[in-house]
Design an enzyme around this catalytic site. Structure first.
Site, PDB file in Angstrom:
ATOM      1  CD  GLU A  98     -15.545  13.437  -5.712  1.00 20.59           C
ATOM      2  OE1 GLU A  98     -16.546  12.815  -5.912  1.00 20.59           O
ATOM      3  OE2 GLU A  98     -14.689  13.260  -6.346  1.00 20.59           O
ATOM      4  CG  ASP A 141     -12.459   0.964 -12.043  1.00 24.70           C
ATOM      5  OD1 ASP A 141     -11.442   1.409 -12.517  1.00 24.70           O
ATOM      6  OD2 ASP A 141     -13.443   1.557 -12.570  1.00 24.70           O
ATOM      7  N   GLY A 142      -9.484  -1.392 -12.557  1.00 23.78           N
ATOM      8  CA  GLY A 142      -9.177  -1.888 -13.792  1.00 23.78           C
ATOM      9  C   GLY A 142      -9.281  -0.695 -15.166  1.00 23.78           C
ATOM     10  CG  ASP A 157     -15.453   8.088  -7.815  1.00 23.68           C
ATOM     11  OD1 ASP A 157     -16.693   8.495  -7.293  1.00 23.68           O
ATOM     12  OD2 ASP A 157     -14.687   8.811  -8.628  1.00 23.68           O
TER      13      ASP A 157
HETATM   14 ZN   LIG Z   1     -16.502  10.915  -6.917  1.00 22.29          ZN
END
Ligand SMILES: [Zn+2]
Length: 383
Positions: free
Chosen positions: A125, A247-248, A273
């Site tokens: 990434e 995840d909110g 993540d």
């Molecule tokens: Zn990431």
């Protein structure tokens, strides 16, 4: 060995009265319960759910350990922590860094993979991302995807499974073609792309976007016209699978519902993540890509509170969030954590309860607590 007395979760529904027979680490049969041979060792799951083990294609770390450490101890700590959330396969995800540091991770993963079964490979990434959409990534190491850098990474195509790239960068389209030719999943993200940049990437084989909504361009005016960004392109194109950090914190419930309406149950890959703050107590400081971060209100943020710095979640937390905030049926939420990510990165023997698949399982209580996690029929984690 036979897993019995469980409620099996398939993408299209939940079925009782089936057993799962495991031989040599793989699913050998899924017979009606009464037909199973009793010569095997029997594992009674007491009416709990049995699902394929979760597959997380975007994990940086946990418990103050980070993929960039490029060590077996760090990788093991990360995999063990995420096994407690039901994950049996993950892509260790690198941060924006000099290419040499990323190569070190790829080499370490090649060495460690035989010992740590949960490592499915590496997700690179950055550094081929947009400075305008860097999020918590280090902007000083951002670079264009030069043919030389792409060639260097492609030498590790045996462990490199996924690359996040901003398609609007110079030479990005050539890089996408090269990565696809190397069998690597290309995901557009950390990107300020216009509609046509995204379309050009799609035409060259891009079929995923990275953490949808986060660090991603959306519709905006160009002159007097309103033009789609990467977000709308991904929502509109049915062949694109969308990572979602459910995840909110990273994405509000309304946006998650919108994504579900647009993509349906097959178009979303739940990703944590998760960064090194995952699993640490509230208020803990930790370092991410050399930046000071803190765990606050259940999420990781930069210490100056200017940006989110990854999640503190495990896959089971995301599944609960999809149930409670988006009203997704359990079997669909599980597919978003199993079959969909397996398809996205070409893991043909994982993410499915079918004969011949690897015996990677998660056992869930009726309240969706992780009871046990199995990899290749071996117990990885137990409550
Ligand atoms: Zn990431």
């Amino acid at each position: 060995m036979i897993f019995t007395n469980a409620r099996l979760i398939f993408p299209d529904g939940i079925r009782d009265a089936l057993d799962v027979v495991v031989e040599h680490g793989k699913i050998a049969a899924i017979p009606e319960r009464s037909l199973a041979h009793r010569k095997h060792e029997v594992i009674d799951l007491n009416g709990n759910y049995l699902a394929p083990g979760f597959i997380d294609v975007h994990v940086h770390g946990a418990l103050d350990r980070d993929t960039m450490e490029a060590s077996a101890e760090a990788f093991r700590a990360v995999c063990d922590f995420h096994a407690s959330g039901g994950t049996t396969s993950l892509l260790l995800t690198t941060a924006t860094a000099p290419v040499d540091a990323i190569i070190k991770v790829l080499e370490a993963v090649r060495d460690c993979r035989p010992m740590i079964s949960a490592i499915a490979g590496v997700h690179v990434e950055g550094p081929f991302i947009s400075k305008a959409k860097a999020g918590a990534q280090c902007t000083e190491f951002i670079q264009d995807p030069s043919p030389a850098a792409v060639r260097q990474l492609l030498e590790h195509a045996d462990v490199l499974k996924r690359v996040t790239i901003a398609p609007e960068l110079p030479e990005a389209l050539e890089a996408i073609e090269a990565f696809r030719a190397g069998g690597i999943s290309v995901s557009c993200g950390h990107s300020d792309a216009w509609d046509e940049d995204a379309r050009a990437a799609f035409d060259r084989g891009m079929r995923s976007v990275t953490h949808t909504f986060n660090c991603m361009s959306s519709a905006r005016p160009r002159g007097i016209y309103r033009v789609a960004g990467l977000l709308e392109f991904a929502l509109s194109e049915s062949d694109i699978s969308c990572e979602l950090i459910a995840d909110g914190h990273h994405v509000s419930p309304t946006l998650m519902k919108m994504l579900y309406r647009a993509k349906g149950p097959r178009g979303i890959c739940l990703v944590t993540d998760a960064t090194a703050g995952a699993g640490l107590p509230e208020g803990s400081p930790f370092a991410l890509f050399g930046k000071n971060c803190i765990v606050e209100n259940g999420v990781c943020i930069l210490a100056d509170r200017s940006a989110l710095a990854g999640s503190a979640a495990r896959m089971i937390d995301l599944i609960r969030m999809m149930l409670h905030e988006v009203s997704v049926p359990l079997n669909e939420a599980i597919a978003m954590a199993t079959e969909n990510p397996a398809r996205a990165i070409g893991l043909e023997t994982k993410g499915r309860l079918i004969v011949g698949a690897d015996a990677d399982f998660v056992v869930l209580s009726p309240r969706l607590d992780v009871v046990q996690t199995f990899g290749g029929g071996e117990l990885l984690w137990s409550h």
